[in-house]
Design a protein around this motif. Structure first.
Motif, mmCIF file in Angstrom:
data_model
loop_
_atom_site.group_PDB
_atom_site.id
_atom_site.type_symbol
_atom_site.label_atom_id
_atom_site.label_comp_id
_atom_site.label_asym_id
_atom_site.label_seq_id
_atom_site.Cartn_x
_atom_site.Cartn_y
_atom_site.Cartn_z
ATOM 1 N N SER A 63 0.804 -1.222 0.000
ATOM 2 C CA SER A 63 0.000 0.000 0.000
ATOM 3 C C SER A 63 0.837 1.273 0.000
ATOM 4 C CB SER A 63 -0.939 0.004 1.203
ATOM 5 O OG SER A 63 -0.193 -0.092 2.406
ATOM 6 N N GLU A 89 -6.450 7.518 3.113
ATOM 7 C CA GLU A 89 -6.349 6.187 3.742
ATOM 8 C C GLU A 89 -5.020 5.962 4.459
ATOM 9 O OE1 GLU A 89 -7.182 6.872 0.558
ATOM 10 O OE2 GLU A 89 -6.391 5.342 -0.822
ATOM 11 N N ASP A 90 -4.090 6.908 4.342
ATOM 12 C CA ASP A 90 -2.851 6.833 5.117
ATOM 13 C C ASP A 90 -3.034 7.402 6.527
ATOM 14 O OD1 ASP A 90 -1.116 7.767 2.135
ATOM 15 O OD2 ASP A 90 -1.214 5.766 3.030
#
Length: 125
Positions: A63, A89-90
């Motif tokens: 990812s 999403e981090d």
């Protein structure tokens, strides 16, 4: 007692960059593999990246491959995580970790010996 102290977290817009730092003792940086984990709200803690003491070999989670870079400065007893092209999403608490070398570069969370307290990274969309 090994102490790991993270810094550098904060709020950043999507597409931006942050650099996390983790300082520890000379004993830690000379003898342990080091890495970064993260834990997003409501999710399990996951491995982000690891680096070996002398060779500098690295491992990255799929990812973050191509966006994050882990490095270490043994003279300063400091571990870094350069995070580019950040995505919402981090968003997570990022933890510095140290563990024995025999655990290998793709370490399981249960094999981590020392943890920092974490630093929060928030990426806004």
């Amino acid at each position: 007692q090994v102490q790991l102290v993270e810094s550098g977290g904060g709020l950043v817009q999507a597409g931006g960059s942050l650099r996390l730092s983790c300082t520890g003792s000379a004993r830690t940086f000379g003898n342990y593999f080091m890495g970064w984990f993260r834990q997003a709200p409501g999710k399990e803690r996951e491995l982000v990246a690891t680096i070996v003491p002398r060779l500098g070999s690295t491992y990255y989670a799929d990812s973050v491959t191509g966006r994050f870079t882990v490095s270490r400065d043994n003279a300063k007893n400091t571990l870094y995580l350069q995070m580019n092209s950040l995505k919402p999403e981090d968003t997570a608490v990022y933890y510095c970790a140290a563990y024995p070398a025999y655990r290998g570069i793709r370490v399981d969370i249960k094999d981590i010996e020392y943890w920092g307290k974490g630093t929060l990274v928030t990426v806004s969309s």
